[in-house]
Design a protein around this motif. Structure first.
Motif, PDB file in Angstrom:
ATOM      1  N   LYS A  33     -62.168  66.808  38.943  1.00  0.00           N
ATOM      2  CA  LYS A  33     -62.623  67.865  38.039  1.00  0.00           C
ATOM      3  C   LYS A  33     -63.920  67.492  37.326  1.00  0.00           C
ATOM      4  O   LYS A  33     -64.142  67.914  36.205  1.00  0.00           O
TER       5      LYS A  33
ATOM      6  N   TRP B 191     -56.313  75.558  38.198  1.00  0.00           N
ATOM      7  CA  TRP B 191     -57.258  74.454  38.050  1.00  0.00           C
ATOM      8  C   TRP B 191     -56.513  73.123  37.888  1.00  0.00           C
ATOM      9  O   TRP B 191     -57.058  72.061  38.112  1.00  0.00           O
ATOM     10  N   ASP B 192     -55.233  73.218  37.493  1.00  0.00           N
ATOM     11  CA  ASP B 192     -54.453  71.989  37.340  1.00  0.00           C
ATOM     12  C   ASP B 192     -54.190  71.331  38.703  1.00  0.00           C
ATOM     13  O   ASP B 192     -53.867  70.154  38.775  1.00  0.00           O
TER      14      ASP B 192
ATOM     15  N   ILE C 225     -67.386  71.316  39.060  1.00  0.00           N
ATOM     16  CA  ILE C 225     -67.360  72.581  38.308  1.00  0.00           C
ATOM     17  C   ILE C 225     -68.656  73.365  38.552  1.00  0.00           C
ATOM     18  O   ILE C 225     -68.640  74.556  38.838  1.00  0.00           O
TER      19      ILE C 225
ATOM     20  N   VAL D  78     -56.433  71.019  41.096  1.00  0.00           N
ATOM     21  CA  VAL D  78     -57.643  70.417  41.650  1.00  0.00           C
ATOM     22  C   VAL D  78     -57.738  68.989  41.144  1.00  0.00           C
ATOM     23  O   VAL D  78     -57.687  68.742  39.944  1.00  0.00           O
TER      24      VAL D  78
ATOM     25  N   PHE E 265     -62.396  78.094  33.916  1.00  0.00           N
ATOM     26  CA  PHE E 265     -61.470  77.339  34.762  1.00  0.00           C
ATOM     27  C   PHE E 265     -60.191  77.157  33.962  1.00  0.00           C
ATOM     28  O   PHE E 265     -60.204  76.542  32.901  1.00  0.00           O
TER      29      PHE E 265
END
Length: 437
Positions: free
Chosen positions: A302, A296-297, A307, A299, A328
């Protein structure tokens, strides 16, 4: 621990027919066209009170003549590495082929039991023709007809004789077992390393009796569970191409031996067909589920909308079972790693949820009154009483009706959803049965 039996053989010798016969299902699509099986390749077989899993390797071959045989050969190799027993299927009507001899060579080198099964032996005269298969050097040919079922009982007896009665591991009961599963490169090993950290001495490894499932005991920060780790065991150089088949073979073990499955999805790739394959394995084995969207880092955007969209996409693909947590996280930056463990623990507790009978009736009967099952052929279906069955593996509810055979799947789902709304059972499968009152 479950045993794993793989069926191998060239196209059109009847692997799917045998698979259907053993798993008592009509799941694999059978036709005379070679190479038709896709995707229906895993099932359970029960014989004389023992259960084992069956994998039909025919479902994974890419059809094109030049790489066709090469592909099957690769699968035979993977199957010999992962399974406890191989059923090598040959066809009496075509006799012995060069290809069969190639495969026999691979199987003779493998260090596991192989049963040579001669299919399509529909009448007794053909039993004599089977003697040419002695050439393969794999012992006595066993004549069967998968289509009619003749000889399959004896075959199953021999399968059980060759499967070791899987001993118990040194694993304490009552401690939850979490399996981390997912497609290759979704970040399973990174997640396990993030859980365990560098303090590996807190962790004790117990190798399972099954091929390579390693149980890692984790007890710190108020958690106590086993991690079932099958991720980083095999040397990577052996398996480069057939990753899909390989990862499903790997996951079967981990899923069967666990209570809660943590399904890893790669945030940068979204949900793919293979994630669905693994999800279906989890469902077929009635395991609890936590979905972790990893990386998720990576993307950039956010916000809540992204989400929400991602969550909805996941739930849509996995419907009708949508009541599971989605987290996530990033194994690399350890973001929300702790949340994954807390959620898995909660989901495990949800499996043991008990609902009192009077409370259940108090909540459910008015709902059923307001939305009764649709009438069938002018007959009205009445549900007068419901209860939870004690001591089951997953929460199981019985509704007593006057005409249970007329209550269809959508209504069962309605009842299940209402139970989920009122009691905490997120991530956990539920059984709903309708019985004669």
């Amino acid at each position: 621990m479950g045993n794993l039996v793989a069926i191998v053989g060239r196209p059109n010798v009847g692997k799917s027919t045998l698979f259907n016969r053993l798993t008592k299902s009509r799941k694999a699509i059978v036709s005379d066209e070679a190479g038709t099986t896709r995707d229906r390749q895993y099932g359970k077989c029960e014989w004389n009170g023992r259960e084992f899993s069956v994998v039909d390797t025919g479902g994974w071959v890419v059809k094109s003549d030049d790489i066709f045989e090469e592909e099957i050969r690769k699968q035979v190799v993977i199957a010999t590495e992962e399974a406890d027993l191989v059923l090598f299927l040959v066809d009496i009507s075509t006799g012995l082929t060069d290809w069969d001899e190639d495969v026999a060579l691979i199987l003779r080198r493998a260090k596991l039991p192989v049963l040579l099964v001669v299919n399509k032996a529909d009448n007794f005269d053909q039993y004599f023709e089977a003697s040419e298969f002695y050439k393969l050097g794999l012992g006595d040919p066993i004549c069967i007809s998968a289509a009619t079922g003749s000889g399959t009982g004896d075959l199953l007896d021999m399968v059980l004789d060759n499967l070791k009665d899987s001993g118990k591991d040194d694993i304490e009961d009552g401690i939850p077992r979490f399996a981390v599963v997912g497609r290759p490169n979704a970040g399973k090993s990174s997640l396990i390393n993030a859980f365990i950290g560098e303090d590996r001495h807190i962790v004790t490894d117990i190798a399972g009796t099954t091929r390579d499932s390693i149980y890692t005991r984790y007890d710190k920060f108020g958690f106590d569970f086993y991690l079932v780790d099958t991720a980083g065991i095999r040397r990577k150089n052996k398996v480069t191409e057939d990753l899909e088949f390989y990862s499903v073979m790997r996951s079967i073990r981990a899923i069967e031996n666990s209570d809660v499955c943590i399904l890893m999805i790669d945030a940068t790739r979204g949900i793919e067909a293979q994630d669905m394959n693994i999800f279906q394995l989890i469902q077929r084995n009635n395991k609890s589920l936590v979905v972790v969207v990893n990386k998720w880092d990576l993307v950039e955007n956010k916000d809540q909308v992204v989400i929400k969209t991602f969550e909805n996409a996941i739930r849509e693909r996995m419907a009708p079972f949508t009541d599971f947590p989605i987290i996530f996280a990033s194994a690399l930056t350890k973001q929300r790693i702790f949340k994954v463990l807390e959620t898995a623990k909660q989901v495990y507790i949800n499996r043991t949820a008990k609902v009192g009978t009077s409370k259940l009736n108090e909540v459910m009967l008015p709902l059923i009154e307001a939305y009764p099952p649709p009438s069938v052929k002018g007959k009205y279906i009445k549900i007068k009483y419901c209860m939870q069955v004690p001591n089951t593996q997953i929460p199981t509810f019985v509704f007593y009706a006057n005409l249970p055979q007329y209550v269809k799947e959508p209504y069962r789902r309605f009842l299940e959803n209402k139970i989920r709304e009122h009691w905490q059972m997120t991530g956990c499968p539920i059984n709903v049965f309708i019985r004669q009152k």
